[in-house]
Design a protein around this motif. Structure first.
Motif, PDB file in Angstrom:
ATOM      1  N   GLN A 150       3.106   5.909  12.417  1.00 24.15           N
ATOM      2  CA  GLN A 150       3.140   6.070  11.185  1.00 24.15           C
ATOM      3  C   GLN A 150       3.589   4.202  11.130  1.00 24.15           C
ATOM      4  O   GLN A 150       2.346   4.173  10.326  1.00 24.15           O
ATOM      5  N   ALA A 151       3.459   3.053  12.038  1.00 19.80           N
ATOM      6  CA  ALA A 151       3.077   1.604  11.756  1.00 19.80           C
ATOM      7  C   ALA A 151       2.777   1.472  12.440  1.00 19.80           C
ATOM      8  O   ALA A 151       2.628   1.541  13.702  1.00 19.80           O
ATOM      9  N   ARG A 158       1.100  -0.753   0.300  1.00 18.65           N
ATOM     10  CA  ARG A 158       0.216   0.093  -0.152  1.00 18.65           C
ATOM     11  C   ARG A 158       0.347   1.393   0.108  1.00 18.65           C
ATOM     12  O   ARG A 158       1.822   1.181   0.063  1.00 18.65           O
ATOM     13  N   ASP A 159       0.210   3.062  -0.422  1.00 12.02           N
ATOM     14  CA  ASP A 159       0.673   3.777  -0.171  1.00 12.02           C
ATOM     15  C   ASP A 159       1.048   4.150   0.801  1.00 12.02           C
ATOM     16  O   ASP A 159       0.239   4.957   1.365  1.00 12.02           O
ATOM     17  N   VAL A 160       1.887   3.163   1.588  1.00  6.61           N
ATOM     18  CA  VAL A 160       1.668   3.917   3.513  1.00  6.61           C
ATOM     19  C   VAL A 160       3.524   4.396   3.818  1.00  6.61           C
ATOM     20  O   VAL A 160       4.478   3.396   2.554  1.00  6.61           O
ATOM     21  N   PRO A 161       4.038   4.928   4.313  1.00  8.27           N
ATOM     22  CA  PRO A 161       4.936   5.670   4.536  1.00  8.27           C
ATOM     23  C   PRO A 161       5.612   4.223   5.428  1.00  8.27           C
ATOM     24  O   PRO A 161       4.820   3.849   6.438  1.00  8.27           O
ATOM     25  N   LEU A 162       7.080   3.913   5.069  1.00  9.62           N
ATOM     26  CA  LEU A 162       7.415   2.418   5.380  1.00  9.62           C
ATOM     27  C   LEU A 162       8.933   2.587   6.504  1.00  9.62           C
ATOM     28  O   LEU A 162       9.451   3.400   5.835  1.00  9.62           O
ATOM     29  N   PRO A 163       9.337   1.811   6.919  1.00 11.58           N
ATOM     30  CA  PRO A 163      10.143   2.230   7.624  1.00 11.58           C
ATOM     31  C   PRO A 163      11.607   2.326   7.101  1.00 11.58           C
ATOM     32  O   PRO A 163      11.504   1.316   5.967  1.00 11.58           O
ATOM     33  N   GLY A 175      -4.077   5.318   7.186  1.00  9.45           N
ATOM     34  CA  GLY A 175      -2.327   5.525   7.182  1.00  9.45           C
ATOM     35  C   GLY A 175      -0.961   4.870   7.444  1.00  9.45           C
ATOM     36  O   GLY A 175       0.067   5.374   6.936  1.00  9.45           O
ATOM     37  N   LEU A 176      -1.469   3.784   7.818  1.00  5.26           N
ATOM     38  CA  LEU A 176      -0.036   3.184   8.896  1.00  5.26           C
ATOM     39  C   LEU A 176       0.377   1.895   8.011  1.00  5.26           C
ATOM     40  O   LEU A 176      -0.811   1.466   7.580  1.00  5.26           O
ATOM     41  N   ALA A 177       1.228   1.991   8.175  1.00  8.60           N
ATOM     42  CA  ALA A 177       2.143   0.398   7.456  1.00  8.60           C
ATOM     43  C   ALA A 177       1.637  -0.312   8.714  1.00  8.60           C
ATOM     44  O   ALA A 177       1.845   0.366  10.042  1.00  8.60           O
TER      45      ALA A 177
END
Length: 280
Positions: free
Chosen positions: A155-156, A45-50, A192-194
Motif C-alpha cells: 500500500q506504500a 494525495r488520495d492514497v491509503p495512509l498507514p 495508488g501507493l502512499a
C-alpha cells in the motif's frame, strides 16, 4: 541497507498542479485573491495512509510472521506483502546496495578525483542526483521496484537514504534530493501507493511540495526530535528505535499518538540470535 539509525540532519509533479498551487484565483469581480495555503497536516494525495498509532513491525532485514497486534509492516521490495496488513515497501533509492554500484554505471556519484563517494557506515555508494537526466534515470530504475511493490499488494513505499546529500562531501544538495523524491512520489501515487519520508527532518516542512504522505523516523526518541516530524505529518509518523533509552523516551512522549517499535540495528528476522523487538 537502511540509513544508519540516529543519523539525521537538521516523480515529477504535474505542471498544472504546480501552477494551481501557486497561482492566484480570480474572484467574481476580476480581482486576484490569494489561494488558501494548505494545512501542513493535509493529505497530499488520495492514497491509503498507514493507520496512525497502529502496531508496527520493521522487517526490512528479512520477512517473518508478524507478531500479534501488528497492523502495519515494512518489508524489502524483494519480499512478499504480509496478508491482511498495511504493507510498506522498502527501496534503497538514493544509494546503491553494498557491492551493487556496478549495476548503476555512471549514476554512481564520484568526487573530483573520480573516486566513488561512499557512505562509510553501510559501505554503500551514493547516487549522483546532480542533473535532471541522471535523476530521471535513477527514478526509472527505482520506479521498476515501486511498480513491483504495487504488483505485490503493498500500500506504500519507503525510499531510503533521502538524507544521502548530507554524506556527499558537499557534492549533492538538499534540492537535488527533493527533486528526485518528487519523481518517486509521482511514480508511487500513479500506482495508488502512499510514499513516506525517511528521516531528514529538516525537509519535513516541504512534505506537501515534495508529495510525501507520512514519515518514517529512525531514533527520533533517542534524538528527541519526533516533534520535528509531527509538526508537519501530525500522527502519520512511524518511529523506529534501536536502544532501550530511545524506546523509553519515545513511549513516554508519544505512546498515545504514534506507531513505535524498537528493533535490533541490523533488523534481523525473528529466530536470529540478534533479533530484538519491543513496543511501548
Amino acid at each position: 541497507m537502511h540509513s544508519l539509525p540516529g543519523r539525521f540532519s537538521r516523480g515529477t509533479v504535474a505542471a498544472a498542479l504546480l501552477i494551481g498551487s501557486s497561482a492566484c484565483a480570480l474572484g467574481t469581480t476580476g480581482t486576484a485573491e490569494s489561494a488558501p495555503l494548505p494545512s501542513p497536516h493535509s493529505q497530499v494525495r488520495d492514497v491509503p495512509l498507514p493507520p496512525p498509532h497502529a502496531g508496527f513491525d520493521y522487517q526490512i532485514g528479512g520477512a517473518y510472521q508478524p507478531p500479534a497486534g501488528v497492523q502495519v509492516v515494512s518489508r524489502d521490495h524483494s519480499a512478499p506483502a504480509a496478508a491482511g496488513l498495511y504493507n510498506i515497501c522498502y527501496v534503497n533509492a538514493f544509494q546503491a546496495q553494498p557491492g551493487a554500484e556496478k549495476e548503476w554505471g555512471d549514476l554512481v556519484l564520484r568526487d573530483g578525483n573520480g573516486a566513488v563517494v561512499m557512505d562509510p557506515d553501510w559501505n554503500e555508494a551514493l547516487l549522483d542526483l546532480r542533473t535532471a537526466d541522471k535523476r530521471g534515470r535513477i527514478a526509472n530504475k527505482v520506479g521498476t521496484w515501486i511498480d513491483e511493490c504495487a504488483g505485490k499488494g503493498y500500500q506504500a513505499v519507503e525510499p531510503d537514504n533521502y538524507d544521502s546529500f548530507t554524506r556527499s562531501q558537499g557534492l549533492l544538495s538538499a534540492q537535488n534530493a527533493q527533486d528526485l523524491v518528487k519523481l518517486l512520489s509521482a511514480q508511487a501515487h500513479g500506482k495508488g501507493l502512499a510514499i513516506g519520508q525517511k528521516n531528514t527532518s529538516e525537509l519535513a516542512s516541504s512534505r506537501a511540495a515534495n508529495g510525501l504522505d507520512f514519515a518514517v523516523a529512525e531514533e527520533c526518541g533517542e534524538q528527541n526530535n519526533c516533534a520535528e516530524y509531527t509538526q508537519y505529518f501530525d500522527n502519520q509518523v512511524i518511529v523506529i528505535e534501536y536502544s532501550e533509552a530511545g524506546l523509553r523516551n519515545a513511549c513516554a512522549k508519544w505512546e498515545n499518538d504514534l506507531s513505535i517499535v524498537r528493533r535490533d540495528r541490523d533488523v534481523t528476522p525473528k529466530g536470529d540470535s540478534a533479533y530484538v523487538r519491543e513496543t511501548c
